[in-house]
Motif scaffolding. Structure first.
Motif, PDB file in Angstrom:
ATOM      1  N   PRO A 155      22.901  -9.075   2.453  1.00 56.40           N
ATOM      2  CA  PRO A 155      21.514  -8.945   2.915  1.00 56.40           C
ATOM      3  C   PRO A 155      21.219  -9.936   4.049  1.00 56.40           C
ATOM      4  O   PRO A 155      21.788 -11.030   4.093  1.00 56.40           O
ATOM      5  CB  PRO A 155      20.687  -9.298   1.679  1.00 56.40           C
ATOM      6  N   ALA A 156      20.346  -9.557   4.937  1.00 56.69           N
ATOM      7  CA  ALA A 156      19.948 -10.440   6.037  1.00 56.69           C
ATOM      8  C   ALA A 156      19.428 -11.753   5.462  1.00 56.69           C
ATOM      9  O   ALA A 156      18.626 -11.753   4.527  1.00 56.69           O
ATOM     10  CB  ALA A 156      18.882  -9.763   6.888  1.00 56.69           C
ATOM     11  N   GLY A 157      19.921 -12.852   5.977  1.00 59.02           N
ATOM     12  CA  GLY A 157      19.476 -14.164   5.527  1.00 59.02           C
ATOM     13  C   GLY A 157      20.081 -14.626   4.208  1.00 59.02           C
ATOM     14  O   GLY A 157      19.610 -15.606   3.639  1.00 59.02           O
ATOM     15  N   TRP A 158      21.111 -13.936   3.709  1.00 54.59           N
ATOM     16  CA  TRP A 158      21.737 -14.314   2.435  1.00 54.59           C
ATOM     17  C   TRP A 158      22.188 -15.759   2.518  1.00 54.59           C
ATOM     18  O   TRP A 158      22.869 -16.167   3.462  1.00 54.59           O
ATOM     19  CB  TRP A 158      22.925 -13.405   2.143  1.00 54.59           C
ATOM     20  N   ASP A 159      21.814 -16.576   1.546  1.00 52.57           N
ATOM     21  CA  ASP A 159      22.124 -17.999   1.529  1.00 52.57           C
ATOM     22  C   ASP A 159      23.313 -18.255   0.596  1.00 52.57           C
ATOM     23  O   ASP A 159      23.154 -18.373  -0.608  1.00 52.57           O
ATOM     24  CB  ASP A 159      20.896 -18.785   1.066  1.00 52.57           C
ATOM     25  N   ARG A 164      26.235 -20.861  -4.418  1.00 49.05           N
ATOM     26  CA  ARG A 164      27.594 -21.400  -4.376  1.00 49.05           C
ATOM     27  C   ARG A 164      28.261 -21.442  -5.748  1.00 49.05           C
ATOM     28  O   ARG A 164      29.473 -21.221  -5.870  1.00 49.05           O
ATOM     29  CB  ARG A 164      27.584 -22.801  -3.767  1.00 49.05           C
ATOM     30  N   ALA A 165      27.511 -21.683  -6.798  1.00 45.10           N
ATOM     31  CA  ALA A 165      28.079 -21.770  -8.149  1.00 45.10           C
ATOM     32  C   ALA A 165      28.671 -20.448  -8.613  1.00 45.10           C
ATOM     33  O   ALA A 165      29.440 -20.408  -9.563  1.00 45.10           O
ATOM     34  CB  ALA A 165      27.014 -22.234  -9.138  1.00 45.10           C
ATOM     35  N   PHE A 166      28.317 -19.371  -7.950  1.00 46.70           N
ATOM     36  CA  PHE A 166      28.781 -18.041  -8.326  1.00 46.70           C
ATOM     37  C   PHE A 166      29.778 -17.539  -7.291  1.00 46.70           C
ATOM     38  O   PHE A 166      29.417 -16.841  -6.347  1.00 46.70           O
ATOM     39  CB  PHE A 166      27.596 -17.081  -8.458  1.00 46.70           C
ATOM     40  N   HIS A 189      31.277 -19.030  -4.887  1.00 45.56           N
ATOM     41  CA  HIS A 189      30.936 -19.513  -3.542  1.00 45.56           C
ATOM     42  C   HIS A 189      29.928 -18.611  -2.837  1.00 45.56           C
ATOM     43  O   HIS A 189      30.010 -18.386  -1.632  1.00 45.56           O
ATOM     44  CB  HIS A 189      32.200 -19.674  -2.697  1.00 45.56           C
ATOM     45  N   GLY A 190      28.982 -18.076  -3.603  1.00 46.16           N
ATOM     46  CA  GLY A 190      27.931 -17.243  -3.035  1.00 46.16           C
ATOM     47  C   GLY A 190      28.348 -15.805  -2.817  1.00 46.16           C
ATOM     48  O   GLY A 190      27.649 -15.045  -2.170  1.00 46.16           O
ATOM     49  N   ARG A 191      29.502 -15.439  -3.365  1.00 46.37           N
ATOM     50  CA  ARG A 191      30.030 -14.089  -3.153  1.00 46.37           C
ATOM     51  C   ARG A 191      30.367 -13.423  -4.491  1.00 46.37           C
ATOM     52  O   ARG A 191      31.518 -13.175  -4.814  1.00 46.37           O
ATOM     53  CB  ARG A 191      31.269 -14.150  -2.265  1.00 46.37           C
ATOM     54  N   ARG A 192      29.349 -13.128  -5.246  1.00 52.51           N
ATOM     55  CA  ARG A 192      29.533 -12.457  -6.542  1.00 52.51           C
ATOM     56  C   ARG A 192      29.949 -11.016  -6.346  1.00 52.51           C
ATOM     57  O   ARG A 192      29.604 -10.390  -5.355  1.00 52.51           O
ATOM     58  CB  ARG A 192      28.221 -12.457  -7.339  1.00 52.51           C
ATOM     59  N   ASP A 193      30.668 -10.487  -7.318  1.00 56.44           N
ATOM     60  CA  ASP A 193      30.958  -9.052  -7.299  1.00 56.44           C
ATOM     61  C   ASP A 193      29.651  -8.282  -7.453  1.00 56.44           C
ATOM     62  O   ASP A 193      28.680  -8.769  -8.033  1.00 56.44           O
ATOM     63  CB  ASP A 193      31.874  -8.666  -8.464  1.00 56.44           C
TER      64      ASP A 193
END
Length: 61
Positions: A25-29, A34-36, A38-42
């Motif tokens: 999504p636009a602006g995804w932080d 990060r705990a999940f 590194h911000g890239r959950r399935d």
């Protein structure tokens, strides 16, 4: 967290895809999540199963 709440409502995992930065999504932080991974959950798709209301979330699916 959320999967556990969804499982309580009878939702079960139906499919899972790996995170793709091209579709974030636009602006995804990433730092905020990060705990999940590194911000890239399935991305998990859920299906309603009334027989599973009150059930647990099966890890690793």
């Amino acid at each position: 967290m959320l999967p556990d709440l969804y499982a309580e409502a009878g939702l079960v995992p139906a499919a899972r895809v790996r995170w793709n930065d091209d579709y974030s999504p636009a602006g995804w932080d990433y730092d905020n999540f990060r705990a999940f991974n590194h911000g890239r959950r399935d991305v998990v798709f859920l299906a309603d199963d009334p027989d599973r209301v009150g059930g647990g979330y099966p890890r690793g699916l």
